[in-house]
Design a protein around this motif. Structure first.
Motif, PDB file in Angstrom:
ATOM      1  N   ASN A 157       0.821  -1.218   0.000  1.00  0.00           N
ATOM      2  CA  ASN A 157       0.000   0.000   0.000  1.00  0.00           C
ATOM      3  C   ASN A 157       0.856   1.270   0.000  1.00  0.00           C
ATOM      4  O   ASN A 157       0.353   2.355   0.267  1.00  0.00           O
ATOM      5  CB  ASN A 157      -0.916   0.015   1.222  1.00  0.00           C
ATOM      6  N   SER A 158       2.163   1.105  -0.247  1.00  0.00           N
ATOM      7  CA  SER A 158       3.096   2.237  -0.100  1.00  0.00           C
ATOM      8  C   SER A 158       3.065   3.205  -1.267  1.00  0.00           C
ATOM      9  O   SER A 158       3.594   4.318  -1.177  1.00  0.00           O
ATOM     10  CB  SER A 158       4.518   1.704   0.046  1.00  0.00           C
ATOM     11  N   GLN A 165       4.539  -4.022  -4.547  1.00  0.00           N
ATOM     12  CA  GLN A 165       3.308  -4.828  -4.596  1.00  0.00           C
ATOM     13  C   GLN A 165       3.413  -5.922  -5.667  1.00  0.00           C
ATOM     14  O   GLN A 165       3.024  -7.068  -5.422  1.00  0.00           O
ATOM     15  CB  GLN A 165       2.103  -3.930  -4.887  1.00  0.00           C
ATOM     16  N   GLN A 166       3.976  -5.554  -6.837  1.00  0.00           N
ATOM     17  CA  GLN A 166       4.136  -6.533  -7.910  1.00  0.00           C
ATOM     18  C   GLN A 166       5.022  -7.696  -7.468  1.00  0.00           C
ATOM     19  O   GLN A 166       4.714  -8.858  -7.730  1.00  0.00           O
ATOM     20  CB  GLN A 166       4.740  -5.856  -9.152  1.00  0.00           C
ATOM     21  N   ARG A 167       6.119  -7.372  -6.755  1.00  0.00           N
ATOM     22  CA  ARG A 167       7.055  -8.434  -6.326  1.00  0.00           C
ATOM     23  C   ARG A 167       6.394  -9.353  -5.313  1.00  0.00           C
ATOM     24  O   ARG A 167       6.562 -10.573  -5.365  1.00  0.00           O
ATOM     25  CB  ARG A 167       8.313  -7.784  -5.717  1.00  0.00           C
ATOM     26  N   VAL A 168       5.630  -8.790  -4.383  1.00  0.00           N
ATOM     27  CA  VAL A 168       4.932  -9.604  -3.371  1.00  0.00           C
ATOM     28  C   VAL A 168       3.981 -10.580  -4.063  1.00  0.00           C
ATOM     29  O   VAL A 168       4.003 -11.794  -3.775  1.00  0.00           O
ATOM     30  CB  VAL A 168       4.157  -8.695  -2.373  1.00  0.00           C
ATOM     31  N   SER A 214      -1.297 -17.662  -1.379  1.00  0.00           N
ATOM     32  CA  SER A 214      -2.650 -17.140  -1.613  1.00  0.00           C
ATOM     33  C   SER A 214      -2.853 -15.814  -0.892  1.00  0.00           C
ATOM     34  O   SER A 214      -2.489 -15.655   0.287  1.00  0.00           O
ATOM     35  CB  SER A 214      -3.672 -18.160  -1.119  1.00  0.00           C
ATOM     36  N   VAL A 215      -3.435 -14.857  -1.598  1.00  0.00           N
ATOM     37  CA  VAL A 215      -3.800 -13.566  -1.009  1.00  0.00           C
ATOM     38  C   VAL A 215      -4.850 -13.775   0.080  1.00  0.00           C
ATOM     39  O   VAL A 215      -4.856 -13.084   1.114  1.00  0.00           O
ATOM     40  CB  VAL A 215      -4.327 -12.610  -2.105  1.00  0.00           C
ATOM     41  N   LYS A 216      -5.733 -14.760  -0.144  1.00  0.00           N
ATOM     42  CA  LYS A 216      -6.791 -15.065   0.837  1.00  0.00           C
ATOM     43  C   LYS A 216      -6.198 -15.460   2.188  1.00  0.00           C
ATOM     44  O   LYS A 216      -6.703 -15.068   3.238  1.00  0.00           O
ATOM     45  CB  LYS A 216      -7.677 -16.205   0.319  1.00  0.00           C
ATOM     46  N   VAL A 217      -5.142 -16.264   2.145  1.00  0.00           N
ATOM     47  CA  VAL A 217      -4.490 -16.714   3.396  1.00  0.00           C
ATOM     48  C   VAL A 217      -3.936 -15.501   4.152  1.00  0.00           C
ATOM     49  O   VAL A 217      -4.106 -15.380   5.370  1.00  0.00           O
ATOM     50  CB  VAL A 217      -3.363 -17.734   3.090  1.00  0.00           C
ATOM     51  N   VAL A 218      -3.285 -14.586   3.411  1.00  0.00           N
ATOM     52  CA  VAL A 218      -2.721 -13.381   4.045  1.00  0.00           C
ATOM     53  C   VAL A 218      -3.837 -12.552   4.674  1.00  0.00           C
ATOM     54  O   VAL A 218      -3.722 -12.080   5.807  1.00  0.00           O
ATOM     55  CB  VAL A 218      -1.933 -12.544   3.016  1.00  0.00           C
ATOM     56  N   LEU A 277      -6.084  -3.939   3.803  1.00  0.00           N
ATOM     57  CA  LEU A 277      -6.368  -5.227   3.156  1.00  0.00           C
ATOM     58  C   LEU A 277      -7.162  -5.059   1.860  1.00  0.00           C
ATOM     59  O   LEU A 277      -7.003  -5.836   0.911  1.00  0.00           O
ATOM     60  CB  LEU A 277      -7.149  -6.146   4.114  1.00  0.00           C
ATOM     61  N   GLU A 278      -8.009  -4.056   1.828  1.00  0.00           N
ATOM     62  CA  GLU A 278      -8.837  -3.829   0.628  1.00  0.00           C
ATOM     63  C   GLU A 278      -7.984  -3.555  -0.604  1.00  0.00           C
ATOM     64  O   GLU A 278      -8.332  -3.932  -1.728  1.00  0.00           O
ATOM     65  CB  GLU A 278      -9.789  -2.642   0.853  1.00  0.00           C
ATOM     66  N   ASN A 279      -6.842  -2.908  -0.391  1.00  0.00           N
ATOM     67  CA  ASN A 279      -5.977  -2.543  -1.522  1.00  0.00           C
ATOM     68  C   ASN A 279      -4.833  -3.532  -1.723  1.00  0.00           C
ATOM     69  O   ASN A 279      -3.918  -3.271  -2.502  1.00  0.00           O
ATOM     70  CB  ASN A 279      -5.400  -1.138  -1.312  1.00  0.00           C
ATOM     71  N   PHE A 280      -4.846  -4.640  -0.971  1.00  0.00           N
ATOM     72  CA  PHE A 280      -3.728  -5.599  -1.047  1.00  0.00           C
ATOM     73  C   PHE A 280      -3.854  -6.446  -2.307  1.00  0.00           C
ATOM     74  O   PHE A 280      -4.873  -7.076  -2.520  1.00  0.00           O
ATOM     75  CB  PHE A 280      -3.715  -6.477   0.207  1.00  0.00           C
TER      76      PHE A 280
END
Length: 571
Positions: free
Chosen positions: A513-514, A520-523, A533-537, A568-571
């Motif tokens: 979110n920085s 964000q792309q690398r993550v 999974s993004v869901k797990v995070v 989290l909404e923007n993750f």
């Protein structure tokens, strides 16, 4: 020896003497008198023995056996320690103590400048105090000490003009308050501890310690035993720590810790007691701060900046002082004192010096920077170039750290928590400097972050499987899963690595979110590559948001949860 063995005992034939002449001898307890009497009778009866018969020898032997038995019986009666300890004997002992204490006090007032007049009464008083140690074997009789007012009398003797008497009382109190003894009879222990606290025993003990000269071994032992009394009572009744600290103990401990004396067992014990007083107690933490205790702790720890402790005991003292400092930093007001006392600079230097103190200095930084109260410390840490110190430790766990007894998990937990705290608290220029660190060298720090993410995710998933298995087993046995059990399971998950995982996921969400798109792309790239999974995070962060803010206000909890959910909404 039982009676049979005594009667079969064969005395030395050379020592046999005429028992007719022995009939008048009354004082069997005096060894000198016996020896003189024995020699005299042997000389006088020598001729008679030569002409004696076997019958005479046999009679003498029988008389000998009886006499030995009688003598041992007499000794048992004369020796109070050999008497069975019961209510009656304890009462008798206490009354004797009261009489001797009063007599000594009276003689000291009457002849203040003539020690010969009261010295014998002082020795008698010391003797009865030693005899009273036997009461420590019967904690169920402690109520007698209170009922007969001898606890009050003992505390009065702590300020006795003769420090030997005061030290004898300290030794007795140390044995009476031994934690194992106190746990034997809770009722007796409660009565004794109540009475001691009512008489402000800690204040009296501190006053006594102030006049003791630790260059004298007996007086140094007296200080050690005094600290043992305080430790025993604090373990039995943790609530007394605030009261004890306020009765001069905190001030004395700080004074003793900073005293320019060679390191010894008493300094180590002082550091232990200080750490105990500060544990889970905001009142004592505040008092230490008001007494400039943060500066004292930092001064004492600065010794270990460039030098390792020379002994195991000195290392233990260093750890105790670090623990005390961590406890103090739980109080927001002490974080300001830590900042002003240049505590951050000292911890940063310790991290760079790579000595034993490095592990604990990392823990102190974590305590000083966590939560919204750590904002000023986070900004100062960046200003003193702390990022150059913390990120190499993030990229690789030092081998020396592992060999010093610190687990890899503990090290990584503190480092990730510090970085997460900085991301939460830093603003403007300092925040930009932190985020730029993650873009350096083709985002290598993001790669390390994701490596740690999968490491701890696996550890937590394994712990979850074990816990689920235990839950099924409990349900099968018909046991109820109450809130306490759920809390215990959650603590086990935290211990298995959930806390580190939450810090790592928080860092992932913050850097995504920085506004720096490459982070964000690398993550997301590494998540997809490794089947993450993004869901797990998101699930981990929601669970974290639910448990956040223990001891904080409802407004803070709600605001913090909303902030995390927005991230989290923007993750």
């Amino acid at each position: 020896m039982d009676v049979g063995e005594l009667l079969n005992y064969q005395p030395d034939r050379g020592a046999t003497r005429s028992r007719e002449n022995d009939a008048g001898e009354e004082d069997l307890r005096s060894a000198k008198h016996q020896k003189l009497s024995s020699t005299r009778h042997r000389d006088g009866a020598g001729a008679g023995v030569e002409g004696g018969t076997d019958m005479k020898d046999s009679d003498d032997l029988t008389v000998d056996r009886k006499k030995i038995l009688e003598k041992l019986m007499d000794q048992d009666e004369d020796d109070p320690e050999a008497e069975p300890v019961d209510e009656s004997s304890v009462k008798k002992m206490i009354l004797t103590f009261e009489k001797r204490s009063y007599k000594n006090q009276e003689l000291r007032i009457k002849f203040p400048d003539n020690p010969e007049k009261f010295m014998e009464s002082e020795l008698d008083l010391n003797d009865i105090i030693q005899e009273m140690h036997v009461i420590a074997t019967m904690p169920n009789l402690y109520h007698l000490l209170v009922e007969l007012n001898s606890v009050h009398s003992l505390m009065g003797l702590l300020s006795h003009e003769n420090t030997d008497v005061a030290i004898a009382v300290v030794d007795l109190l140390q044995e009476l308050t031994d934690i194992d003894t106190l746990n034997e009879s809770e009722e007796g222990a409660e009565v004794l501890v109540d009475s001691l606290l009512e008489g402000q025993v800690v204040a009296l003990l501190v006053q006594n310690m102030e006049r003791l000269d630790e260059q004298v071994k007996e007086e140094a032992d007296g200080v050690f035993n005094t600290l043992a009394i305080i430790e025993n009572m604090a373990e039995f009744r943790p609530g007394l720590c605030t009261e004890a600290a306020q009765q001069g103990l905190m001030q004395w401990l700080l004074k003793r810790i900073k005293a320019k004396m060679p390191f010894d067992g008493n300094k180590l014990y002082c550091s232990e007691i200080l750490a105990i007083l500060l544990q889970n107690n905001d009142n004592t933490r505040e008092l230490l701060g008001e007494l400039d205790g943060i500066d004292v702790l930092l001064q004492q720890l600065s010794v270990f900046k460039r030098h390792n402790p020379s002994t195991v005991e000195e290392q233990e003292m260093m750890e105790n002082l670090f623990d005390a400092l961590c406890s103090c930093l739980m109080l927001p007001a002490n974080r300001d004192r830590f900042l002003k006392g240049e505590g951050l600079q000292l911890m940063n230097l310790m991290l760079r010096e790579k000595k034993m103190s490095r592990t604990s200095s990392l823990k102190v930084l974590d305590h000083g920077m966590i939560g919204p109260e750590g904002g000023d410390n986070c900004h100062k840490f960046v200003d003193i170039l702390g990022l150059r110190t913390i990120f190499p430790l993030f990229m690789k766990t030092p081998k020396k750290m592992r060999s010093s007894g610190t687990s890899e998990k503990e090290h990584e937990e503190h480092v990730c928590s510090i970085i997460a705290s900085m991301l939460r608290n830093l603003k403007s220029q300092q925040r930009s400097r932190l985020l730029n660190k993650f873009t350096e060298n083709d985002c290598e720090k993001v790669d390390r972050l994701m490596e740690l993410h999968f490491k701890y995710l696996e550890a937590v998933q394994q712990a979850d499987k074990r816990i689920e298995g235990e839950k099924h087993e409990m349900v099968r046995r018909g046991e109820i899963l109450d809130d306490n059990m759920e809390d215990e399971f959650y603590l086990r998950r935290l211990d298995a690595g959930l806390f580190v995982l939450q810090s790592i996921c928080y860092i992932m969400v913050e850097i995504s979110n920085s506004g720096l798109s490459q982070l964000q792309q690398r993550v997301h790239q590494i998540l997809n590559l490794r089947g993450g999974s993004v869901k797990v995070v998101r699930h981990i962060m929601r669970e974290y948001a639910e448990s956040i803010g223990d001891g904080k206000s409802d407004e803070f909890k709600e605001a913090e949860r909303k902030r995390i959910m927005d991230l989290l909404e923007n993750f």
